[in-house]
Design an enzyme around this catalytic site. Structure first.
Site, PDB file in Angstrom:
ATOM      1  N   ASN A   1      -3.845 -60.569 -39.221  1.00  0.00           N
ATOM      2  CA  ASN A   1      -4.299 -59.388 -38.221  1.00  0.00           C
ATOM      3  C   ASN A   1      -4.353 -57.998 -38.366  1.00  0.00           C
ATOM      4  OD1 ASN A   1      -4.038 -58.693 -35.666  1.00  0.00           O
ATOM      5  ND2 ASN A   1      -3.121 -59.965 -34.583  1.00  0.00           N
ATOM      6  N   ASP A   2      -2.543 -57.313 -38.961  1.00  0.00           N
ATOM      7  CA  ASP A   2      -2.602 -56.614 -38.724  1.00  0.00           C
ATOM      8  C   ASP A   2      -3.394 -55.534 -40.066  1.00  0.00           C
ATOM      9  OD1 ASP A   2      -1.568 -55.862 -36.658  1.00  0.00           O
ATOM     10  OD2 ASP A   2       1.006 -56.696 -36.877  1.00  0.00           O
TER      11      ASP A   2
END
Length: 454
Positions: free
Chosen positions: A381-382
């Site tokens: 994700n990040d």
């Protein structure tokens, strides 16, 4: 003659530690490196039993048997997804042991001032390490809120507790003033500071925190070694402290953040209010994902913690083999902080049998994304969020995998949630991105079945 053998044997153990640490630096030799280091530790323990003046040997043996049995059983049973918290808690135990050793040294009325000062330092660092590691374990295990725990005046409280611990530590050096009555409050305050320092650190920063406490444990052991005049402890602790410190700095640099920012910024405490995102999240079905992959000339897989949670690494290996059997080359893009501990993705993929030469770090592979037909993002994700390139974002400046520059991106994720940072991922809204919802292991399995039909 026997006492003359202690120092030479300790020198041999130190050499084994160095060889083991060197071999741990590469995945192909890491396993043998652990064996070298473990053998060195076993040798040091055996020799220490023969040291003049050793007593309570039965109690020591009982402790080794109990602790060794617990460690053996836990290590055999732990799932790979739980490995980060296991590393955190066992590392903390090392810090706690260093603190206990320092306490025994401080209780000796014959201890000189210099030895006491070193013991106090080791006790303080070890206490912070075990307390912080326990909080890290609880957060990673899901037994405590993973997001930062903050409250008004938090930094002031932390500083007051730290200063009070230092004050009591100084008083310990002069037992003729207050005796040993300052020892208990010193340890309570040191442990309290370790807890308070870790509470405002969120899950996104846990890889850095685990590495930091590993370094602190090594430093605590080295301080105890100086106090006890045991140079095997000094060298072993220094090696661990130096390696852990270097790894901590590298991990922080991989997120473009300072250690101070990791420890004191409460990153992720508040979710970012995202504005200016255009586009919509576009779902894709397994059969459509299979078609994209089947007609691709090149594929890159970017794994993240979601792959670990779903235990999808074996299915990912099966998908890789299937694509390569069709003449489609597959590479793996590994971000330094993907997962919850350093090297987490490397370990999972190695466990599944993915050759190490297929794994590329961010700097090696970022230039390949614009020429890649399909990128499969599995639970990351990040570390793939283009918001890192946008000024004003909490992720601004963080080096990411440039997966959004590929021709097509397929993201496997359970739902529409945000990452550990609490920041909306702009990649999910991009025109070239499709989302395959569901458990990663099941989703990859479905894509494999559809690929076999083509």
């Amino acid at each position: 003659m026997l006492p003359d053998l202690y120092d030479p044997v300790y020198i041999i153990t130190i050499l084994f530690f160095i060889v083991g640490l060197h071999r741990m630096s590469h995945p192909k030799t890491a396993r043998s490196g652990i064996v070298w280091a473990g053998g060195a530790m076993a040798l040091a323990v055996v020799v220490t039993f023969l040291y003049p003046g050793m007593h309570n040997l039965i109690l020591i043996i009982v402790g080794i048997v109990i602790g060794g049995s617990i460690g053996w059983i836990a290590a055999k049973r732990v799932a790979m997804t739980d490995m980060p918290q296991m590393v955190a808690i066992y590392n903390g135990m090392g810090g706690g042991a260093a603190g206990a050793i320092a306490a025994v040294e401080l209780l000796k009325s014959t201890a000189v001032l210099s030895s006491s000062a070193l013991a106090v330092t080791g006790a303080a660092i070890g206490s912070v390490s075990i307390a912080g590691s326990v909080i890290a374990f609880l957060k990673l295990q899901g037994w405590m809120r993973q997001k930062p725990i903050t409250y008004p005046g938090q930094q002031v409280v932390n500083i007051v507790v730290l200063l009070a611990a230092i004050a009591f530590g100084v008083l310990i050096l002069f037992p003729h003033v207050l005796g040993f009555s300052t020892l208990l409050p010193f340890f309570v305050l040191a442990v309290g500071y370790g807890i308070l320092m870790t509470l405002p650190i969120g899950g996104a920063d846990m890889p850095v925190v685990i590495s930091l406490y590993n370094a602190l444990t090594g430093i605590a052991v080295a301080m105890d070694g100086f106090a006890l005049e045991n140079f095997a402890m000094v060298v072993a602790g220094t090696l661990v402290g130096a390696a852990g410190s270097l790894l901590t700095l590298l991990m922080a640099r991989a997120m473009n953040r300072s250690i101070g920012n990791v420890l004191f910024s409460a990153f992720g405490a508040k979710e970012e209010v995202t504005t200016g995102i255009t586009g919509t999240m576009k779902p894709i079905q397994p059969q459509d994902a299979a078609v994209l992959l089947a007609y691709a000339n090149s594929v890159i897989i970017a794994p993240g913690y979601g792959m670990a949670v779903a235990q999808a690494q074996q299915k990912v290996k099966e998908l890789t083999d299937l694509l390569e059997s069709k003449g489609i080359p597959v590479k793996f893009a590994i971000h330094p902080v993907a997962g919850r501990m350093p090297g987490h993705m490397n370990v999972l993929l190695a466990e599944a049998g993915v050759p190490y030469d297929r794994l590329f770090d961010r700097d090696e592979i970022n230039a390949d994304f614009p020429n890649t037909d399909v990128v499969l993002v599995i639970g990351a994700n990040d570390v793939v969020n283009p918001a890192a390139r946008r000024a004003g974002s909490a992720l601004a400046g963080m080096p990411i995998l440039d997966v959004d520059k590929a021709k097509n991106v397929i993201v496997l994720k359970r739902g529409q949630g945000k990452g550990f940072s609490g920041i909306e991922n702009e990649l999910f809204y991009a025109d070239n991105t499709k989302l395959l919802y569901g458990d990663a292991q099941e989703s990859v399995g479905k894509v494999i079945q559809e690929l076999k039909k083509l």
